[in-house]
Scaffold this motif. Sequence first.
Motif, PDB file in Angstrom:
ATOM      1  N   GLU A 384       0.806  -1.225   0.000  1.00  0.00           N
ATOM      2  CA  GLU A 384       0.000   0.000   0.000  1.00  0.00           C
ATOM      3  C   GLU A 384       0.834   1.268   0.000  1.00  0.00           C
ATOM      4  O   GLU A 384       0.311   2.367  -0.189  1.00  0.00           O
ATOM      5  N   GLY A 385       2.151   1.137   0.192  1.00  0.00           N
ATOM      6  CA  GLY A 385       3.029   2.293   0.145  1.00  0.00           C
ATOM      7  C   GLY A 385       3.001   3.115   1.422  1.00  0.00           C
ATOM      8  O   GLY A 385       2.112   2.969   2.276  1.00  0.00           O
ATOM      9  N   VAL A 386       3.987   3.989   1.557  1.00  0.00           N
ATOM     10  CA  VAL A 386       4.109   4.884   2.707  1.00  0.00           C
ATOM     11  C   VAL A 386       4.435   6.278   2.184  1.00  0.00           C
ATOM     12  O   VAL A 386       5.292   6.438   1.312  1.00  0.00           O
ATOM     13  N   GLN A 387       3.757   7.285   2.712  1.00  0.00           N
ATOM     14  CA  GLN A 387       4.050   8.669   2.366  1.00  0.00           C
ATOM     15  C   GLN A 387       4.621   9.386   3.590  1.00  0.00           C
ATOM     16  O   GLN A 387       4.171   9.162   4.715  1.00  0.00           O
ATOM     17  N   TYR A 388       5.639  10.228   3.360  1.00  0.00           N
ATOM     18  CA  TYR A 388       6.343  10.921   4.432  1.00  0.00           C
ATOM     19  C   TYR A 388       6.136  12.426   4.275  1.00  0.00           C
ATOM     20  O   TYR A 388       6.526  13.008   3.262  1.00  0.00           O
ATOM     21  N   GLU A 389       5.532  13.038   5.284  1.00  0.00           N
ATOM     22  CA  GLU A 389       5.317  14.483   5.221  1.00  0.00           C
ATOM     23  C   GLU A 389       6.617  15.242   5.501  1.00  0.00           C
ATOM     24  O   GLU A 389       6.855  16.300   4.906  1.00  0.00           O
ATOM     25  N   LYS A 390       7.450  14.723   6.382  1.00  0.00           N
ATOM     26  CA  LYS A 390       8.726  15.377   6.701  1.00  0.00           C
ATOM     27  C   LYS A 390       9.740  14.320   7.092  1.00  0.00           C
ATOM     28  O   LYS A 390       9.426  13.416   7.874  1.00  0.00           O
ATOM     29  N   VAL A 391      10.949  14.439   6.544  1.00  0.00           N
ATOM     30  CA  VAL A 391      12.030  13.495   6.834  1.00  0.00           C
ATOM     31  C   VAL A 391      13.261  14.289   7.255  1.00  0.00           C
ATOM     32  O   VAL A 391      13.656  15.244   6.571  1.00  0.00           O
ATOM     33  N   VAL A 392      13.861  13.897   8.381  1.00  0.00           N
ATOM     34  CA  VAL A 392      15.089  14.512   8.869  1.00  0.00           C
ATOM     35  C   VAL A 392      16.150  13.415   8.952  1.00  0.00           C
ATOM     36  O   VAL A 392      16.023  12.479   9.741  1.00  0.00           O
ATOM     37  N   VAL A 393      17.174  13.516   8.113  1.00  0.00           N
ATOM     38  CA  VAL A 393      18.273  12.549   8.074  1.00  0.00           C
ATOM     39  C   VAL A 393      19.493  13.200   8.698  1.00  0.00           C
ATOM     40  O   VAL A 393      19.928  14.274   8.263  1.00  0.00           O
ATOM     41  N   ARG A 394      20.052  12.552   9.713  1.00  0.00           N
ATOM     42  CA  ARG A 394      21.237  13.090  10.391  1.00  0.00           C
ATOM     43  C   ARG A 394      22.367  12.063  10.315  1.00  0.00           C
ATOM     44  O   ARG A 394      22.215  10.932  10.791  1.00  0.00           O
ATOM     45  N   VAL A 395      23.474  12.473   9.718  1.00  0.00           N
ATOM     46  CA  VAL A 395      24.670  11.637   9.618  1.00  0.00           C
ATOM     47  C   VAL A 395      25.672  12.145  10.646  1.00  0.00           C
ATOM     48  O   VAL A 395      26.199  13.254  10.511  1.00  0.00           O
ATOM     49  N   ILE A 396      25.932  11.337  11.677  1.00  0.00           N
ATOM     50  CA  ILE A 396      26.829  11.724  12.770  1.00  0.00           C
ATOM     51  C   ILE A 396      28.207  11.151  12.477  1.00  0.00           C
ATOM     52  O   ILE A 396      28.430   9.941  12.561  1.00  0.00           O
ATOM     53  N   LEU A 397      29.139  12.020  12.124  1.00  0.00           N
ATOM     54  CA  LEU A 397      30.491  11.621  11.741  1.00  0.00           C
ATOM     55  C   LEU A 397      31.408  11.616  12.956  1.00  0.00           C
ATOM     56  O   LEU A 397      31.056  12.142  14.018  1.00  0.00           O
ATOM     57  N   PRO A 398      32.609  11.040  12.826  1.00  0.00           N
ATOM     58  CA  PRO A 398      33.528  11.000  13.969  1.00  0.00           C
ATOM     59  C   PRO A 398      33.945  12.402  14.414  1.00  0.00           C
ATOM     60  O   PRO A 398      33.898  13.367  13.640  1.00  0.00           O
ATOM     61  N   GLU A 399      34.361  12.511  15.642  1.00  0.00           N
ATOM     62  CA  GLU A 399      34.827  13.795  16.175  1.00  0.00           C
ATOM     63  C   GLU A 399      36.065  14.253  15.405  1.00  0.00           C
ATOM     64  O   GLU A 399      37.007  13.500  15.208  1.00  0.00           O
ATOM     65  N   GLY A 400      36.038  15.480  14.945  1.00  0.00           N
ATOM     66  CA  GLY A 400      37.150  16.017  14.173  1.00  0.00           C
ATOM     67  C   GLY A 400      36.920  16.001  12.673  1.00  0.00           C
ATOM     68  O   GLY A 400      37.723  16.570  11.920  1.00  0.00           O
ATOM     69  N   ALA A 401      35.859  15.351  12.196  1.00  0.00           N
ATOM     70  CA  ALA A 401      35.570  15.354  10.765  1.00  0.00           C
ATOM     71  C   ALA A 401      35.245  16.781  10.325  1.00  0.00           C
ATOM     72  O   ALA A 401      34.551  17.528  11.019  1.00  0.00           O
ATOM     73  N   ARG A 402      35.736  17.182   9.166  1.00  0.00           N
ATOM     74  CA  ARG A 402      35.558  18.545   8.690  1.00  0.00           C
ATOM     75  C   ARG A 402      35.413  18.527   7.161  1.00  0.00           C
ATOM     76  O   ARG A 402      35.570  17.495   6.532  1.00  0.00           O
ATOM     77  N   ASN A 403      35.138  19.729   6.628  1.00  0.00           N
ATOM     78  CA  ASN A 403      34.964  19.886   5.182  1.00  0.00           C
ATOM     79  C   ASN A 403      33.948  18.866   4.657  1.00  0.00           C
ATOM     80  O   ASN A 403      34.214  18.100   3.729  1.00  0.00           O
ATOM     81  N   VAL A 404      32.771  18.874   5.254  1.00  0.00           N
ATOM     82  CA  VAL A 404      31.731  17.885   4.939  1.00  0.00           C
ATOM     83  C   VAL A 404      30.965  18.332   3.693  1.00  0.00           C
ATOM     84  O   VAL A 404      30.500  19.474   3.614  1.00  0.00           O
ATOM     85  N   ARG A 405      30.858  17.430   2.714  1.00  0.00           N
ATOM     86  CA  ARG A 405      30.070  17.663   1.505  1.00  0.00           C
ATOM     87  C   ARG A 405      29.131  16.480   1.304  1.00  0.00           C
ATOM     88  O   ARG A 405      29.402  15.392   1.809  1.00  0.00           O
ATOM     89  N   ARG A 439      31.122  15.655  18.052  1.00  0.00           N
ATOM     90  CA  ARG A 439      31.135  15.059  16.723  1.00  0.00           C
ATOM     91  C   ARG A 439      30.503  15.992  15.696  1.00  0.00           C
ATOM     92  O   ARG A 439      29.720  16.870  16.038  1.00  0.00           O
ATOM     93  N   THR A 440      30.850  15.762  14.459  1.00  0.00           N
ATOM     94  CA  THR A 440      30.305  16.566  13.361  1.00  0.00           C
ATOM     95  C   THR A 440      29.057  15.882  12.830  1.00  0.00           C
ATOM     96  O   THR A 440      29.094  14.712  12.446  1.00  0.00           O
ATOM     97  N   ALA A 441      27.944  16.616  12.798  1.00  0.00           N
ATOM     98  CA  ALA A 441      26.667  16.053  12.353  1.00  0.00           C
ATOM     99  C   ALA A 441      26.157  16.830  11.151  1.00  0.00           C
ATOM    100  O   ALA A 441      26.032  18.060  11.192  1.00  0.00           O
ATOM    101  N   LEU A 442      25.871  16.112  10.063  1.00  0.00           N
ATOM    102  CA  LEU A 442      25.243  16.674   8.870  1.00  0.00           C
ATOM    103  C   LEU A 442      23.754  16.362   8.939  1.00  0.00           C
ATOM    104  O   LEU A 442      23.359  15.198   8.984  1.00  0.00           O
ATOM    105  N   THR A 443      22.919  17.390   8.947  1.00  0.00           N
ATOM    106  CA  THR A 443      21.470  17.227   9.049  1.00  0.00           C
ATOM    107  C   THR A 443      20.813  17.664   7.748  1.00  0.00           C
ATOM    108  O   THR A 443      21.036  18.785   7.273  1.00  0.00           O
TER     109      THR A 443
END
Length: 500
Positions: A384-405, A439-443
């Motif tokens: 039947e499928g799933v619909q998402y009204e809002k999605v928040v994806v957070r990638v938590i990188l190791p401490e000291g990670a920089r220049n995130v793309r 830690r460095t987190a990309l949201t």
Amino acid sequence: MRPITAFAALCGFFLSSSSLVCAGSSAEAHSSFKPPQTFKNINLVRNTNLEKGYARETVNVVVENVDKAPQSTYYLSFPSDVFNKVGGLEVRDRKSSEKKPFDVDAVSVDLASDVQYFAIELPEPLAPKSQITLGISYYLLNSLSPRPAAIQQADKQYLTYSFSAYVPSAYPTVTQKTKLKLPSTNVPDYTTTTGLKSGSDPERQGTAYTYGPYNTADVALGTTYPITVRYEFTKPVITASLLERDLEVSHWGGNLATEERYWLHNNGSKLVNQFSRVEWTLTNFQQLPSSAIRELKYPLKPGSVDPYFIDDIGNVSTSRYRPGKPPKREGSLELRPRYPVFGGWNYSFRIGWNNELSTFLRRVAGVDSYVLKVPFIEGPKVPEGVQYEKVVVRVILPEGARNVRYETIENASNNGLPPADQIKSHVSPHKTFMDTLGRTALTLTVENLSDEARDSQLVVTYDYSLWDGMRKPVTITAGLLTAFVAIWAIGNIDVSIKKR
């Protein structure tokens, strides 16, 4: 079958206001903007698929340049009443679908206007009297309404979908038609047209209904003809008002920890009376269809281990994990909520699991950089499928990670993920146990997604040197040594009372 009175709002598609901001469109607000009449739609075919709990539409249109000069901007016009319902809008060259999608920008107009516009930038200007076939795909969230709105616990559920027989367009259209694909042949009510074409309209063949073709060369722009279909859909209409997805990268542990938190809602018909556990048990025993959410099945990547299932009360034991056999095959996590989720009911829970980091992470040769490739979303895979009204994806990188793309990768065909410039992103520190700098987190935040985005990939690149990896153990070791030295020094202080 009996026709119903023609009514309902005209359905179209447009991008959400948040996407408009993220897209960074340079267009200024125009309260009376009218696209120049430089194009004409020679033939337009709209395919609408209603087999899931949301509408999926594909519009194939042959466009001709009727101006005396080459043109590169094609405008799409859509009603404003579906402003926040559209997701996964994508435009491609129908005859070269393997190429990248076209750039699409929103034209900012007065919010009080009944019409909104998109500006599609063709990769090459279209010469006068030349043609191009555009493939426009999108889906509409929360576009289906249950009728009746309340039913008995064991009754069948029916949904309605409303649209216009004339597809909204900024340009004249010579011929057009709409094809509907329904989930079953039980369609008790649908609108029949009069005077639009010779013969019966719509034409029915199994679960397919075709409105048209219509000769609309002389039909004025903005003309509508409301159509409504009512069909059986005895399945849950699953909507996630919010999905929070965390992916935590650990270089020291060689682990990728994933956790997803869901706020689910069933948009189907509500119950007339109170829930009956006895009747529900009988329905399950007879394996009858139901509009309630019974269970959710999650395909997990090969090698996934340590799955867990927790709701607001605590650990839920009604889950089963089947690891992939052989190991390179996907595993399956089957979840059964504490109670069946009927129309209008909510259910909040979280799930999580672990994977070997080496499966998703690669180091760039010769430099202190790493590339992480993970699914943008995973989620349940149900018919039947799933619909998402809002999605928040957070990638938590190791401490000291920089220049995130980051960048997103899709398949050749549209699978529901918007362009990167329509995704809100920011990098911030995320402090956990015994961190120093955090830690460095990309949201990443995006609105209006569907389960079709499950095939999309997220690629995150970041710099991480040897010293960054040694920062925490060196800091902790230095702190412990300092504490030991301080304790030793304090213990050697002579505090005894002596005669002078």
